[in-house]
Design a protein around this motif. Sequence first.
Motif, short mmCIF file in Angstrom:
data_model
loop_
_atom_site.label_atom_id
_atom_site.label_comp_id
_atom_site.label_asym_id
_atom_site.label_seq_id
_atom_site.Cartn_x
_atom_site.Cartn_y
_atom_site.Cartn_z
N LYS A 1 0.80 -1.26 0.33
CA LYS A 1 -0.01 0.00 0.02
C LYS A 1 0.98 1.06 0.04
O LYS A 1 1.95 1.16 0.77
N PRO A 2 0.61 2.31 -0.61
CA PRO A 2 -0.85 2.44 -1.61
C PRO A 2 -0.88 1.90 -2.91
O PRO A 2 -1.76 2.39 -3.62
N ASN A 3 0.35 1.09 -3.14
CA ASN A 3 0.31 0.56 -4.76
C ASN A 3 -0.98 -0.80 -4.78
O ASN A 3 -0.47 -1.56 -5.52
N ASN A 4 -1.74 -0.49 -3.83
CA ASN A 4 -2.76 -1.58 -4.09
C ASN A 4 -3.87 -0.80 -4.89
O ASN A 4 -5.20 -1.18 -5.15
N ARG A 5 -3.69 0.42 -5.28
CA ARG A 5 -4.59 0.99 -6.49
C ARG A 5 -4.07 1.27 -7.52
O ARG A 5 -2.56 1.47 -7.55
N ILE A 6 -4.50 1.13 -8.65
CA ILE A 6 -3.72 1.22 -10.23
C ILE A 6 -3.41 2.63 -10.49
O ILE A 6 -2.33 2.89 -10.94
N LEU B 1 0.52 3.72 -11.14
CA LEU B 1 0.93 4.62 -12.23
C LEU B 1 1.70 5.71 -11.95
O LEU B 1 2.55 6.20 -12.56
N GLN B 2 1.52 6.32 -10.92
CA GLN B 2 2.28 7.44 -10.11
C GLN B 2 3.72 7.03 -9.86
O GLN B 2 4.49 7.60 -10.17
#
Length: 267
Positions: A164-169, A173-174
Motif C-alpha cells: 500500500k498505497p500500490n494496491n490501487r492502479i 501509475l504514479q
Amino acid sequence: MDNILKYYNQFDELGRLEREPVEFQVNWHYMKKYLRESATILDNGAGPGKYSIALAKDGYKVALTDITPRLVEIAERKAKELGVAKNFLGFYIADACNLSMLDDEQFDASLMLGPMYHLQKEKDRIKAVKELNRVTKKGGIVFVAFMPRIRHILTSLLYPESWKPNNRIDRILQFSESGCFNHSDEGRFTGAYYFEIDDINPFMESHGFETKELIGSNMGAMLNEHNWDYWKERGEADKVIQLIKERASDPYTLGVSSHLLYIGRKK
C-alpha cells in the motif's frame, strides 16, 4: 529520513541477508572478480556489516559507514566478536551524501549497497555518487546497488495489499512515473527510490565512472522455500546458485531481480 531510520532501527537487515543468501553470494562472486588483494575498501551505507566483515575476514582493510547508529554498533560489536576489528579503519555514523570524515582518493574500492534505495531527491543521489567518487582512488572500483522500478511495479501487481498505497492502479501509475515509494503502513519499507534500469549506467557514467557490468543480485529471490526444497532434495541447489551467478549479468534478467549491482571504475 526519520521513518527510514526508524525502519532500520527495528528491521533485521543482517537476518534478511541470511534469509536471502543467494544475493550475498552473487554480489560476493562479482566483487571478488574485480577486487585486488590488499585493497583498502569503503563500505558506505554498510548496515550491520555483512559485507564489511566478510571483506575483513579476507584480509582487506575496511572503513564502515552507515546513517543508523544502531547498525554501526552492531557491525562494530560483530567485528570484535569475530576477531577482525583490527582490519577496520573505522566505524562511522555518516550520511552517504556527506563523507567529510574521509579523505579524497582514500580507497582502492568502494561499496554503496544501500543508500541509493532511499535518496528520493535527484540532488541527493548526485551528492552521494559524487562523494563516492571523491573518496575512491582514480582507477578504483565501485559497487553500487540499485532497485529496478519495473520489478516493484510487478511486485505491487502481484501483492497489492502488501505494498500500500500500490494496491490501487492509479498509485502504481504514479509510482511508474516518479520511482518514489512511501508505504502507507507504519513500520514498513518506505522512503524508497527505484531506478529505471536504462538510466543506471548513464547516471553513473555522468558522474565520473566507466561502466564494467550491471548485474541482477537476487533473481534467486523469485524462488520460494518450496522451490529451494525441491532443488536441495535433488542435491542440485549448488548448481542452481552457480547458474544464477552466471546469468546475473544477462541484461534480460535485470528486471526480475529486486536488487541490481552496478560495477564501475573511477575515470
